[in-house]
Design a protein around this motif. Structure first.
Motif, PDB file in Angstrom:
ATOM      1  N   PRO A 103       0.824  -1.193   0.000  1.00 47.09           N
ATOM      2  CA  PRO A 103       0.000   0.000   0.000  1.00 47.09           C
ATOM      3  C   PRO A 103       0.862   1.247   0.000  1.00 47.09           C
ATOM      4  CG  PRO A 103      -0.440  -1.394   1.937  1.00 47.09           C
ATOM      5  CD  PRO A 103       0.687  -2.006   1.184  1.00 47.09           C
ATOM      6  N   PRO A 104       0.372   2.366  -0.457  1.00 49.78           N
ATOM      7  CA  PRO A 104      -0.984   2.599  -0.923  1.00 49.78           C
ATOM      8  C   PRO A 104      -1.194   2.062  -2.341  1.00 49.78           C
ATOM      9  CG  PRO A 104       0.298   4.594  -1.125  1.00 49.78           C
ATOM     10  CD  PRO A 104       1.192   3.589  -0.462  1.00 49.78           C
ATOM     11  N   ILE A 105      -2.415   1.688  -2.633  1.00 46.31           N
ATOM     12  CA  ILE A 105      -2.760   1.173  -3.944  1.00 46.31           C
ATOM     13  C   ILE A 105      -3.021   2.364  -4.869  1.00 46.31           C
ATOM     14  CG2 ILE A 105      -4.345  -0.278  -5.265  1.00 46.31           C
ATOM     15  CD1 ILE A 105      -2.640  -1.755  -3.112  1.00 46.31           C
ATOM     16  N   PRO A 106      -2.281   2.471  -5.978  1.00 45.34           N
ATOM     17  CA  PRO A 106      -2.497   3.584  -6.908  1.00 45.34           C
ATOM     18  C   PRO A 106      -3.900   3.546  -7.507  1.00 45.34           C
ATOM     19  CG  PRO A 106      -0.422   2.482  -7.353  1.00 45.34           C
ATOM     20  CD  PRO A 106      -1.169   1.627  -6.374  1.00 45.34           C
ATOM     21  N   ALA A 107      -4.379   4.697  -7.945  1.00 49.71           N
ATOM     22  CA  ALA A 107      -5.687   4.785  -8.595  1.00 49.71           C
ATOM     23  C   ALA A 107      -5.627   4.262 -10.015  1.00 49.71           C
ATOM     24  CB  ALA A 107      -6.171   6.233  -8.593  1.00 49.71           C
ATOM     25  N   ALA A 108      -4.467   4.361 -10.656  1.00 55.86           N
ATOM     26  CA  ALA A 108      -4.302   3.907 -12.032  1.00 55.86           C
ATOM     27  C   ALA A 108      -2.815   3.764 -12.316  1.00 55.86           C
ATOM     28  CB  ALA A 108      -4.926   4.900 -13.009  1.00 55.86           C
ATOM     29  N   ALA A 109      -2.519   3.017 -13.367  1.00 57.20           N
ATOM     30  CA  ALA A 109      -1.124   2.859 -13.776  1.00 57.20           C
ATOM     31  C   ALA A 109      -1.075   2.482 -15.245  1.00 57.20           C
ATOM     32  CB  ALA A 109      -0.423   1.791 -12.946  1.00 57.20           C
ATOM     33  N   GLN A 110       0.023   2.802 -15.863  1.00 60.86           N
ATOM     34  CA  GLN A 110       0.300   2.385 -17.232  1.00 60.86           C
ATOM     35  C   GLN A 110       1.685   1.753 -17.177  1.00 60.86           C
ATOM     36  OE1 GLN A 110       2.699   3.882 -19.679  1.00 60.86           O
ATOM     37  NE2 GLN A 110       2.152   2.064 -20.821  1.00 60.86           N
ATOM     38  N   ILE A 111       1.747   0.427 -17.386  1.00 62.14           N
ATOM     39  CA  ILE A 111       3.003  -0.308 -17.308  1.00 62.14           C
ATOM     40  C   ILE A 111       3.352  -0.833 -18.693  1.00 62.14           C
ATOM     41  CG2 ILE A 111       4.231  -2.250 -16.242  1.00 62.14           C
ATOM     42  CD1 ILE A 111       3.415  -0.144 -14.204  1.00 62.14           C
ATOM     43  N   THR A 112       4.597  -0.633 -19.104  1.00 60.58           N
ATOM     44  CA  THR A 112       5.099  -1.091 -20.394  1.00 60.58           C
ATOM     45  C   THR A 112       6.256  -2.053 -20.153  1.00 60.58           C
ATOM     46  OG1 THR A 112       4.463   0.988 -21.423  1.00 60.58           O
ATOM     47  CG2 THR A 112       6.098  -0.332 -22.584  1.00 60.58           C
ATOM     48  N   VAL A 113       6.327  -3.119 -20.965  1.00 61.26           N
ATOM     49  CA  VAL A 113       7.434  -4.070 -20.887  1.00 61.26           C
ATOM     50  C   VAL A 113       8.158  -4.058 -22.228  1.00 61.26           C
ATOM     51  CG1 VAL A 113       8.093  -6.496 -20.627  1.00 61.26           C
ATOM     52  CG2 VAL A 113       6.271  -5.546 -19.205  1.00 61.26           C
ATOM     53  N   ALA A 114       9.470  -3.857 -22.177  1.00 61.42           N
ATOM     54  CA  ALA A 114      10.327  -3.971 -23.361  1.00 61.42           C
ATOM     55  C   ALA A 114      11.154  -5.240 -23.166  1.00 61.42           C
ATOM     56  CB  ALA A 114      11.233  -2.756 -23.501  1.00 61.42           C
ATOM     57  N   TRP A 115      11.242  -6.085 -24.191  1.00 59.56           N
ATOM     58  CA  TRP A 115      11.928  -7.363 -24.050  1.00 59.56           C
ATOM     59  C   TRP A 115      12.782  -7.669 -25.276  1.00 59.56           C
ATOM     60  CZ3 TRP A 115      10.862 -10.807 -27.887  1.00 59.56           C
ATOM     61  CH2 TRP A 115       9.695 -10.583 -28.629  1.00 59.56           C
ATOM     62  N   VAL A 116      13.799  -8.523 -25.075  1.00 55.56           N
ATOM     63  CA  VAL A 116      14.619  -9.012 -26.174  1.00 55.56           C
ATOM     64  C   VAL A 116      14.983 -10.469 -25.883  1.00 55.56           C
ATOM     65  CG1 VAL A 116      16.801  -8.154 -25.201  1.00 55.56           C
ATOM     66  CG2 VAL A 116      16.620  -8.578 -27.647  1.00 55.56           C
ATOM     67  N   ASN A 117      14.832 -11.324 -26.884  1.00 58.30           N
ATOM     68  CA  ASN A 117      15.241 -12.721 -26.790  1.00 58.30           C
ATOM     69  C   ASN A 117      16.685 -12.783 -27.262  1.00 58.30           C
ATOM     70  OD1 ASN A 117      15.794 -15.490 -27.406  1.00 58.30           O
ATOM     71  ND2 ASN A 117      13.587 -15.885 -27.439  1.00 58.30           N
ATOM     72  N   THR A 118      17.607 -13.084 -26.354  1.00 57.43           N
ATOM     73  CA  THR A 118      19.034 -13.065 -26.682  1.00 57.43           C
ATOM     74  C   THR A 118      19.458 -14.272 -27.515  1.00 57.43           C
ATOM     75  OG1 THR A 118      19.595 -14.119 -24.572  1.00 57.43           O
ATOM     76  CG2 THR A 118      19.621 -11.695 -24.650  1.00 57.43           C
ATOM     77  N   ASP A 119      18.591 -15.276 -27.653  1.00 55.85           N
ATOM     78  CA  ASP A 119      18.929 -16.452 -28.467  1.00 55.85           C
ATOM     79  C   ASP A 119      18.520 -16.297 -29.928  1.00 55.85           C
ATOM     80  OD1 ASP A 119      20.024 -17.674 -26.267  1.00 55.85           O
ATOM     81  OD2 ASP A 119      18.237 -18.862 -25.804  1.00 55.85           O
ATOM     82  N   ASN A 120      17.375 -15.641 -30.174  1.00 55.42           N
ATOM     83  CA  ASN A 120      16.904 -15.546 -31.560  1.00 55.42           C
ATOM     84  C   ASN A 120      16.830 -14.111 -32.091  1.00 55.42           C
ATOM     85  OD1 ASN A 120      14.503 -14.424 -30.568  1.00 55.42           O
ATOM     86  ND2 ASN A 120      13.411 -16.371 -30.605  1.00 55.42           N
ATOM     87  N   GLY A 121      17.107 -13.106 -31.246  1.00 59.63           N
ATOM     88  CA  GLY A 121      17.124 -11.727 -31.704  1.00 59.63           C
ATOM     89  C   GLY A 121      15.775 -11.029 -31.748  1.00 59.63           C
ATOM     90  N   ARG A 122      14.686 -11.732 -31.469  1.00 57.64           N
ATOM     91  CA  ARG A 122      13.375 -11.066 -31.452  1.00 57.64           C
ATOM     92  C   ARG A 122      13.324 -10.061 -30.314  1.00 57.64           C
ATOM     93  NH1 ARG A 122       8.673 -15.650 -31.980  1.00 57.64           N
ATOM     94  NH2 ARG A 122       9.232 -16.429 -34.036  1.00 57.64           N
TER      95      ARG A 122
END
Length: 154
Positions: free
Chosen positions: A84-103
């Protein structure tokens, strides 16, 4: 207590716990429960209900044993309030990279707040991801959450 000292105390408590959790969760990702990022995302400087900070828990999960099932090469990223405290709203972004295949990719987590998630096809392999975003407590300005970084096996 100054904000810097308060942040130092929180880091001294949470960082060793996060490091221990990362070591203890080793194994094949297909059989793992949701795997936490390296630590909770810490948001500082947004006073709400007498608190100077908020924590957001972030996880990634892969494998057919997940519920609901996740296809091979997919990872489900999720976020939820960690303290706590629990936010009223959020915008979460995830950026990712696969180190084996380059995606690589960037995805916004969606859902019914405060539980947000997204399943992405990363391809089979080792994945490094970072999650970041903004938090809104309703009674104060929108604040930036510190990024969290995690490694996963898809």
């Amino acid at each position: 207590m100054t904000v810097a000292r308060f942040v130092h105390r929180i880091a001294a408590i949470t960082l060793p716990v996060a490091a221990c959790a990362t070591v203890l969760s080793a194994g094949t990702a297909a059989a793992d429960p949701p795997h936490p990022f390296g630590g909770p995302a810490l948001t500082i400087g947004c006073p709400n209900q007498g608190s100077l900070m908020s924590l957001t828990a972030l996880t990634g999960q892969s494998g057919p044993e997940a519920s609901p099932p996740i296809a091979d090469g997919d990872i489900r990223f999720e976020s939820r309030p960690a303290a706590p405290p629990i936010p009223a709203a959020a915008q979460i972004t995830v950026a990712w990279v696969n180190t084996d295949n380059g995606r690589s990719g960037i995805v916004d987590l969606r859902g019914v707040y405060p539980f947000l998630s997204a399943t992405v096809n990363t391809g089979v392999g080792n994945v490094i991801a970072t999650a970041f975003g903004s938090i809104n407590f309703g009674s104060s300005p929108i604040c930036q959450a510190n990024p969290a970084i995690g490694t996963f096996i898809a």
